[in-house]
Design an enzyme around this catalytic site. Structure first.
Site: not given
Ligand code: XMP
Length: 510
Positions: A55, A82-83, A169, A171, A223-229, A366
């Protein structure tokens, strides 16, 4: 059976989602919550361990985010980053002060491999440091577990209490062995079993959807996008014919895209409705040159068509949406704590008659959505589809839209994408596309003068699409794309490559 869970308490650092993704990559489920989550809610969450993020504050400043010391009495293993480690040191009686030397960037760190976090790792490695303050005195009962040439406590631990922390960090990829450190915390300290897998998720999600939906009807704007597909594919497996997907093809898709979507979802296993609305969109957009007006018209028309089609179906029980985890994470640092609302198909819930929303990707990042898509058997070109704006090529043909211009752009864009694919660069460049500018210029072809369009190529490297660097696509690839477009696409005689980053430019041109 419930998954094991790790709780990530967010102190406002910039890499918080990255920490969560790393934990998930280690096959452990986690959620990010604000740092001041009350103790009873922490207990109700029932984590196998807790991670405090970084942070921007200094622990000794007034108003800096603090933790209730009782959190350390609950018996959960804690990892402070870190913080996060500073707040642990400060709360438990150590001394944190402005460092004599600030450390920013990669530093060589020496580790004590007797500490569980560093067990099995090399004793010296690079790590990303980014701190002003330094821990100068350990809390009682703690040991230093790492040092740099200017930081006496680059990591610290109290093995008995199962409390650990590091100044750097783990990550980020700039920290060597970082993921292994997180994995060590999860598996050696928290007793993780690695029960978070996309195969397991798919099975559970399908079962839960079936239980919830029963015999009800579900509607999805595809829509054909990744998420809606991926949502469509999940629902297809869960409820089959009870699902209706409406795919509004606005005629502003890329080459072959509409047919590809129909090819995947139009096999009869669900009710798939494709509305070919090219004519309708083009006539609404005729004569319009202003980018904002174009966006508005496309958005409104999209909703109107969706609504018309939904009305034909009548009342549905559930409206499914492709909301993903980053859309709903609440930031930990107070003032600006906003929960972003998903606006893929902006405002649909207001227009459509339904009882409840289902969002089966709410828990996923994602990269997990992609992994789930693969698990469900979706092809790579859908799973790895780059982001594509709702208004489609409508904002990549600059100025007024015509079918002729759209077709021309589709061909140029297809060549660019094909060459990026052939060069094996498609996963390195996060978004790449062609833009048809409104600019004509003089050229010479054969023995004749030409006066044709300029195509601009755009490629960006970015992780969040809020900022982006222009992609350093090799000259040979650009050269081939340029030659092919000019040779294969009529009415184009000039190709330029966009070398601006965001900011000051945006990714799209309109
Ligand atoms: P800009 O151009 O703002 O784009 O740098 C950032 C990212 O957002 C995408 N984009 C959109 N996505 N509806 C969307 O769903 C839109 O209206 C829209 N406009 C831009 C853009 O492609 C890039 O990935």
């Amino acid at each position: 059976m419930e998954n094991q869970k790790v709780l990530i308490l967010d102190f406002g650092g910039q890499y918080n989602q990255l920490i969560a993704r790393r934990v998930r990559e280690c096959n452990v489920y986690c959620e990010v919550r604000p740092y001041n989550l009350p103790l009873n809610e922490i207990q109700a969450f029932n984590p196998i361990g807790i991670i405090f993020t970084g942070g921007p504050n200094s622990v000794y400043e007034e108003g800096a985010p603090k933790v209730d010391p009782a959190i350390f009495q609950l018996g959960y293993p804690v990892l402070g980053i870190c913080y996060g480690v500073q707040v642990m040191a400060h709360t438990l009686g150590g001394v944190v002060e402005p460092g004599k030397v600030r450390e920013y960037g990669q530093k060589i760190v020496e580790f004590d491999t007797d500490c569980a976090i560093f067990a099995g790792l090399s004793k010296k490695a690079n790590a990303l440091m980014s701190h002003n303050d330094t821990i100068y005195q350990l809390p009682q009962g703690w040991k230093s577990a790492a040092v740099t040439d200017s930081c006496p406590v680059a990591a610290m631990y109290n093995a008995e209490a199962r409390l650990y922390g590091m100044q750097f960090h783990p990550e980020v990829t700039l920290t060597e062995q970082g993921t292994e450190m997180i994995r060590n915390f999860l598996y050696r300290v928290c007793g993780a079993t690695g029960d978070w897998t996309m195969q397991g998720y798919a099975e559970t999600a399908i079962r839960e959807i079936q239980e919830k939906v029963g015999a009800g009807k579900v509607l999805l704007a595809l829509s054909g996008g990744v998420d809606s597909s991926v949502v469509a594919s999940l629902l297809q497996k869960a409820v089959g014919q009870q699902l209706t997907c409406i795919f509004v093809d606005h005629g502003l898709m890329r080459k072959n895209e509409g047919d590809e979507i129909e090819g995947i979802f139009g096999d009869g296993s669900i009710n798939f409705i494709r509305i070919n609305a090219e004519q309708r969109f083009l006539s609404c957009l005729a004569g319009i040159t202003d980018p904002e007006q174009k966006r508005k018209i496309i958005g409104e028309e999209f909703i109107r068509i969706f609504e018309e089609e939904a009305k034909k179906i009548g009342t549905v029980d559930y409206l499914a949406q492709g909301t993903i985890y980053p859309d709903i994470i609440e930031s930990g640092t107070g003032e600006s704590a906003v929960i972003k609302s998903h606006h893929n198909v902006g405002g649909l819930p207001d227009f459509v008659d339904f009882k409840e929303i289902i969002e089966p990707l709410r828990q996923l990042f994602k990269d997990e959505v992609r992994a789930l898509g693969t698990e469900l058997g979706l092809p790579d070109h859908i799973v790895w589809r780059q982001p594509f704006p709702g208004p489609g090529l409508g904002i990549r043909v600059l100025g007024e839209l015509t079918k002729e211009k759209l077709d021309l752009l589709r061909e140029a864009d297809f060549i660019f994408r094909e060459e990026v694919h052939l060069a094996g660069l498609e996963r390195e460049i996060n978004q790449y596309f062609a833009v048809l500018t409104d600019q004509r210029s003089v050229g010479v072809m054969g023995d004749g003068r030409t006066y044709d369009y300029t195509i601009a190529l755009r490629g960006v490297v970015t992780s969040d699409f809020m900022t982006a660097e222009w992609a350093h696509i090799p000259y040979e690839v650009l050269d081939k794309v340029s030659r092919r477009i000019v040779n294969e696409v009529k009415q184009v005689n000039r190709i330029v490559y966009d070398i601006t980053s965001k900011p000051p430019a945006t990714i799209e041109w309109e």
